[in-house]
Motif scaffolding. Structure first.
Motif, PDB file in Angstrom:
ATOM      1  N   ALA A   1       0.987  -1.282   0.351  1.00 53.41           N
ATOM      2  CA  ALA A   1      -0.253   0.140  -0.128  1.00 53.41           C
ATOM      3  C   ALA A   1       0.757   1.009   0.510  1.00 53.41           C
ATOM      4  N   SER A   2       0.442   2.252  -0.852  1.00 58.11           N
ATOM      5  CA  SER A   2       0.798   3.920  -0.777  1.00 58.11           C
ATOM      6  C   SER A   2       0.151   4.677  -0.114  1.00 58.11           C
ATOM      7  N   PHE A   3       0.017   5.548   0.748  1.00 54.19           N
ATOM      8  CA  PHE A   3      -0.405   6.741   0.939  1.00 54.19           C
ATOM      9  C   PHE A   3       0.309   8.122   0.357  1.00 54.19           C
ATOM     10  N   THR A   4      -1.146   9.059   0.259  1.00 52.16           N
ATOM     11  CA  THR A   4      -0.457  10.116  -0.827  1.00 52.16           C
ATOM     12  C   THR A   4      -1.057  11.456   0.525  1.00 52.16           C
ATOM     13  N   LEU A   5       0.606  12.995   0.562  1.00 48.39           N
ATOM     14  CA  LEU A   5       0.802  13.135   1.621  1.00 48.39           C
ATOM     15  C   LEU A   5       0.860  14.234   0.795  1.00 48.39           C
ATOM     16  N   SER A   6      -0.276  15.491   1.003  1.00 46.96           N
ATOM     17  CA  SER A   6       0.330  16.656   0.093  1.00 46.96           C
ATOM     18  C   SER A   6       0.359  18.018   1.213  1.00 46.96           C
ATOM     19  N   LYS A   7       1.373  18.926   0.858  1.00 44.98           N
ATOM     20  CA  LYS A   7       1.873  19.535   1.793  1.00 44.98           C
ATOM     21  C   LYS A   7       2.139  21.525   0.183  1.00 44.98           C
ATOM     22  N   GLU A   8       2.288  22.817   1.453  1.00 43.30           N
ATOM     23  CA  GLU A   8       2.889  23.934   0.642  1.00 43.30           C
ATOM     24  C   GLU A   8       3.339  24.460   1.681  1.00 43.30           C
ATOM     25  N   ILE A   9       4.356  25.461   0.633  1.00 44.77           N
ATOM     26  CA  ILE A   9       4.730  26.000   1.583  1.00 44.77           C
ATOM     27  C   ILE A   9       5.495  27.163   1.210  1.00 44.77           C
ATOM     28  N   SER A  10       6.173  28.770   2.121  1.00 40.06           N
ATOM     29  CA  SER A  10       6.380  29.799   1.452  1.00 40.06           C
ATOM     30  C   SER A  10       7.674  29.755   1.910  1.00 40.06           C
ATOM     31  N   ARG A  11       8.124  30.570   0.927  1.00 38.35           N
ATOM     32  CA  ARG A  11      10.332  31.093   1.623  1.00 38.35           C
ATOM     33  C   ARG A  11      10.310  32.493   0.953  1.00 38.35           C
ATOM     34  N   GLU A  12      10.957  33.334   1.597  1.00 38.97           N
ATOM     35  CA  GLU A  12      11.683  34.480   1.472  1.00 38.97           C
ATOM     36  C   GLU A  12      13.242  34.685   0.818  1.00 38.97           C
ATOM     37  N   ILE A  13      14.009  35.519   0.535  1.00 36.35           N
ATOM     38  CA  ILE A  13      15.406  35.253   0.664  1.00 36.35           C
ATOM     39  C   ILE A  13      15.867  36.465   0.011  1.00 36.35           C
ATOM     40  N   LYS A  14      16.914  37.020   1.093  1.00 32.39           N
ATOM     41  CA  LYS A  14      17.181  38.502   0.013  1.00 32.39           C
ATOM     42  C   LYS A  14      18.625  37.768  -0.993  1.00 32.39           C
ATOM     43  N   TYR A  15      19.292  39.139  -2.329  1.00 32.59           N
ATOM     44  CA  TYR A  15      19.816  38.523  -2.977  1.00 32.59           C
ATOM     45  C   TYR A  15      20.368  39.657  -3.419  1.00 32.59           C
ATOM     46  N   GLY A  16      21.579  40.601  -3.307  1.00 34.76           N
ATOM     47  CA  GLY A  16      22.094  40.909  -3.418  1.00 34.76           C
ATOM     48  C   GLY A  16      22.755  41.635  -4.990  1.00 34.76           C
ATOM     49  N   ALA A  17      22.794  42.725  -5.176  1.00 29.59           N
ATOM     50  CA  ALA A  17      22.873  43.530  -6.841  1.00 29.59           C
ATOM     51  C   ALA A  17      23.910  43.006  -7.609  1.00 29.59           C
ATOM     52  N   THR A  18      23.794  42.655  -8.528  1.00 42.36           N
ATOM     53  CA  THR A  18      25.061  42.542  -9.127  1.00 42.36           C
ATOM     54  C   THR A  18      26.122  43.561 -10.121  1.00 42.36           C
ATOM     55  N   GLY A  19      24.961  44.549 -10.843  1.00 44.47           N
ATOM     56  CA  GLY A  19      24.514  45.001 -11.537  1.00 44.47           C
ATOM     57  C   GLY A  19      25.233  46.301 -11.158  1.00 44.47           C
ATOM     58  N   LYS A  20      26.271  46.170 -11.614  1.00 46.56           N
ATOM     59  CA  LYS A  20      27.826  47.894 -11.413  1.00 46.56           C
ATOM     60  C   LYS A  20      27.416  49.160 -13.177  1.00 46.56           C
ATOM     61  N   LYS A  21      27.647  50.128 -12.585  1.00 45.38           N
ATOM     62  CA  LYS A  21      27.552  51.118 -13.999  1.00 45.38           C
ATOM     63  C   LYS A  21      28.214  52.761 -13.276  1.00 45.38           C
ATOM     64  N   ILE A  22      28.884  53.306 -14.049  1.00 46.52           N
ATOM     65  CA  ILE A  22      29.859  54.314 -13.135  1.00 46.52           C
ATOM     66  C   ILE A  22      29.062  55.498 -12.441  1.00 46.52           C
ATOM     67  N   SER A  23      29.343  55.916 -11.758  1.00 47.51           N
ATOM     68  CA  SER A  23      28.464  56.968 -11.595  1.00 47.51           C
ATOM     69  C   SER A  23      28.467  58.433 -11.851  1.00 47.51           C
ATOM     70  N   GLU A  24      27.854  59.732 -11.709  1.00 41.10           N
ATOM     71  CA  GLU A  24      28.951  60.907 -12.116  1.00 41.10           C
ATOM     72  C   GLU A  24      29.501  61.509 -11.945  1.00 41.10           C
ATOM     73  N   LYS A  25      30.682  60.310 -10.513  1.00 40.24           N
ATOM     74  CA  LYS A  25      32.174  60.958 -10.314  1.00 40.24           C
ATOM     75  C   LYS A  25      32.662  60.130 -11.273  1.00 40.24           C
ATOM     76  N   GLY A  26      32.428  58.881 -11.299  1.00 36.62           N
ATOM     77  CA  GLY A  26      33.466  58.818 -12.118  1.00 36.62           C
ATOM     78  C   GLY A  26      33.911  58.523 -13.896  1.00 36.62           C
ATOM     79  N   GLY A  27      34.483  57.758 -14.412  1.00 40.80           N
ATOM     80  CA  GLY A  27      34.953  57.869 -15.815  1.00 40.80           C
ATOM     81  C   GLY A  27      35.545  57.602 -15.814  1.00 40.80           C
ATOM     82  N   ASN A  28      36.133  57.193 -17.893  1.00 35.87           N
ATOM     83  CA  ASN A  28      36.445  56.560 -18.402  1.00 35.87           C
ATOM     84  C   ASN A  28      38.225  56.763 -19.050  1.00 35.87           C
ATOM     85  N   SER A  29      38.201  55.312 -19.283  1.00 40.05           N
ATOM     86  CA  SER A  29      40.037  56.107 -19.490  1.00 40.05           C
ATOM     87  C   SER A  29      39.682  56.685 -21.771  1.00 40.05           C
ATOM     88  N   THR A  30      40.569  56.983 -21.925  1.00 39.33           N
ATOM     89  CA  THR A  30      40.111  57.441 -23.469  1.00 39.33           C
ATOM     90  C   THR A  30      41.955  57.420 -23.685  1.00 39.33           C
TER      91      THR A  30
END
Length: 605
Positions: free
Chosen positions: A262-291
């Motif tokens: 014999a087999s038996f059925t079991l149903s379940k639901e769960i919820s979770r939250e996580i924090k994730y660090g932003a990895t996108g980067k862009k030069i600020s107004e104070k920064g500059g690119n070399s030429t």
């Protein structure tokens, strides 16, 4: 001592004399071939304190001073005074050395001649030896009832009843009193010697004893222990098992169908939250690119046009782009202004790292062969690079966060389902062990509902929060019931001449090959492993036959031959033979002296 009256019979007359107060005495007659043991037995039977030994000439007892010393020591310990009556010159000499009084004859005037001392014996009156006049009636010689003791038995008994014979030292020869305690023992110059008359029988006896002992040692005592390790192997069995949903197939399960649980059925639901660090980067107004300026070189025979923002990369991964398109002539060169990207080829902020010196550039968009014809060089430093940037949430960050949350939800959901199944199992009988059915398509997961994160896209924040929920339907079954099916099938798979050593319950595995949700059944192939070895247990019928076969074949054979024979048997994996005595090169001929020790086989899975 009270005055004694001695009654002496001589022919028909009766003589009575009253000597002075004397100790009770006894005369012992010694035969020529009497040995030390004979005198010892006679002396042991006498209760009198004064004992006279009448010894003929050339008696065996006079052939060794050690014999006389042992006899005297025994008498001293029994508080018996020993004297000799003899005419043997050697015996008189030996007795004088030991301080034993010796009389050469009996004087009718009651004054015996004494060789060891000229003083008159004032305690005992000795009469002529023509009759047993010195014998006391109540000590008339009788035949001994006890068996004679051997010299070895006499010496062993002397350890308990007689003090050890004192060694003769140089002090004895000089007349020093031997009874004084000595601070240092001296080695005796005398050795125990067997009299000439006794050598023949003793040698014959010892020879016979040696032959008997050797025969026993060689034939009966040798033994051998044969240590056997049976041949063993892994036994594996696969069984098709059906899991039937208990609620939908209860009637069928009540009939106990084969290989169905014999087999038996079991149903379940769960919820979770996580924090994730932003990895996108862009030069600020104070920064500059070399030429800076580069010279583009074309060594091919064709003109090479380049569009605006064509990439030129350094070996370190810093990327520069031309601001407008240029055409490089065949076998020629041209100059162009370039500006560094905000991030390098590896996604890292460039900033000040773009301020590089003269170097060579390659075009990453070209293949390896073309890069050898078209490349660029700089002769001056690049300038203007400033490191200052801000983080932002990119699309890649949102997708990566969803993937991480999805994996976490599935993992946590399975853990919580298992914990709930374990709780159910603990609440049932001890013979039931419910476990989760796992594997491909074993658990039905629903879709994950993520919380909205569109509002954080491109936001200049270091991290963001993402949440989600998931539902799942799982099956569980009685593991004990499945193991019983697998074990029963494994036992039937075992060879008749082998025994099932053990079953590895942890080796069970299964694979689902059919799922019918309409009838609530799942079919799968389950596997289990065990270890079987040849049965050479002396307690079993099959084992007895094998061991008897080995015993009959190797009895009396050389050990190396026996090892080779046993090792070649299919039933044996390893053999070791220990023989006693260790130097014996052969197995004992007596089969009862061959023992077996069976060790358990070791299989590493």
């Amino acid at each position: 001592m009270a005055e004694q009256k001695t009654k002496i019979e001589e022919t028909s007359e009766e003589l009575v004399f009253k000597p002075r107060s004397v100790a009770k005495k006894r005369v012992i007659f010694v035969e020529t071939d009497d040995e030390l043991i004979d005198l010892y037995e006679k002396l042991k039977q006498v209760k009198a304190k004064n004992v006279y030994f009448v010894i003929p000439q050339r008696a065996l007892i006079f052939q060794s001073i050690v014999n006389l010393k042992i006899l005297k020591t025994y008498g001293d310990n029994q508080k018996k005074k020993i004297s000799f009556i003899t005419n043997d010159t050697n015996g008189i000499s030996l007795a004088k050395q030991l301080g034993i009084k010796v009389y050469d004859k009996v004087n009718n005037h009651n004054s015996p001649s004494l060789f060891s001392s000229k003083s008159e014996d004032d305690i005992i009156k000795i009469t002529p030896l023509k009759a047993s006049v010195n014998a006391i009636i109540d000590h008339t010689p009788t035949r001994l009832s006890e068996k004679k003791l051997s010299i070895s038995e006499l010496l062993n008994k002397g350890k308990r009843n007689i003090s050890s014979v004192e060694e003769i030292s140089s002090n004895e020869k000089t007349g020093v009193n031997n009874s004084k305690s000595k601070t240092k023992k001296e080695k005796s110059p005398y050795k125990l010697r067997i009299t000439t008359g006794a050598k023949g029988p003793i040698v014959a006896f010892l020879s016979l004893a040696f032959v008997v002992i050797f025969a026993i040692f060689y034939i009966a005592l040798p033994s051998a222990t044969v240590i056997l390790t049976p041949s063993a192997g892994v036994l594996e069995k696969s069984v098709n098992i059906t899991l039937a949903d208990f609620n939908r197939n209860q009637r069928e399960l009540d009939t106990h169908p084969v290989n169905t649980i014999a087999s038996f059925t079991l149903s379940k639901e769960i919820s979770r939250e996580i924090k994730y660090g932003a990895t996108g980067k862009k030069i600020s107004e104070k920064g500059g690119n070399s030429t800076g300026s580069i010279r583009i070189i074309n060594s091919s025979s064709n003109v090479w046009p380049l569009i605006a923002r064509t990439r030129f990369q350094t070996p370190e991964g810093i990327v520069f782009r031309i601001k407008s398109g240029v055409t490089v002539p065949a076998n020629g060169s041209t100059t162009a202004i370039v500006e560094a990207d905000a991030v390098d080829a590896y996604g890292q902020i460039v900033g000040e790292r773009g301020n590089i010196g003269p170097t060579r550039f390659f075009l990453p968009a070209l293949d390896e062969e073309s890069r050898s014809f078209l490349y660029a060089e700089s002769s001056e430093n690049m300038t203007g690079g400033i490191t200052d940037f801000v983080s932002f949430v990119s699309e890649n960050d949102i997708e990566a966060a969803k993937k991480k949350l999805s994996d976490l939800l599935r993992k946590d959901l399975i853990s919580e389902i298992k914990a709930e199944i374990q709780k159910i199992s603990d609440e049932t009988s001890k013979s039931t062990e419910y476990i989760l059915l796992e594997g491909d398509n074993a658990i039905e997961f629903g879709d994950i509902n993520f919380s909205s994160v569109d509002n954080v896209l491109n936001s200049e924040i270091p991290e963001f929060t993402i949440g989600g929920s998931i539902k799942a339907k799982a099956l569980y079954y009685d593991r004990t019931a499945m193991l019983e099916i697998l074990k029963a099938e494994l036992i039937t798979q075992k060879s008749p001449n082998k025994e099932l050593l053990r079953i590895n319950e942890d080796s069970t595995s299964y694979k689902i090959f059919q799922r019918d949700d309409a009838v609530g059944k799942i079919k799968m192939t389950a596997n289990i492993k065990g270890i079987e070895q040849y049965d050479i247990d002396p307690e079993t019928e099959n084992g007895k036959k094998i061991l008897e076969k080995i015993r009959n074949h190797i009895a009396g054979k050389e050990i190396e031959y026996a090892k080779s024979y046993i090792q070649n048997l299919a039933e044996v994996n390893k053999v070791e033979i220990r023989s006693w005595p260790a130097w014996s090169p052969t197995i004992p001929k007596i089969e009862e002296n061959i023992e077996f020790e069976v060790r358990e086989a070791v299989i590493v899975n």
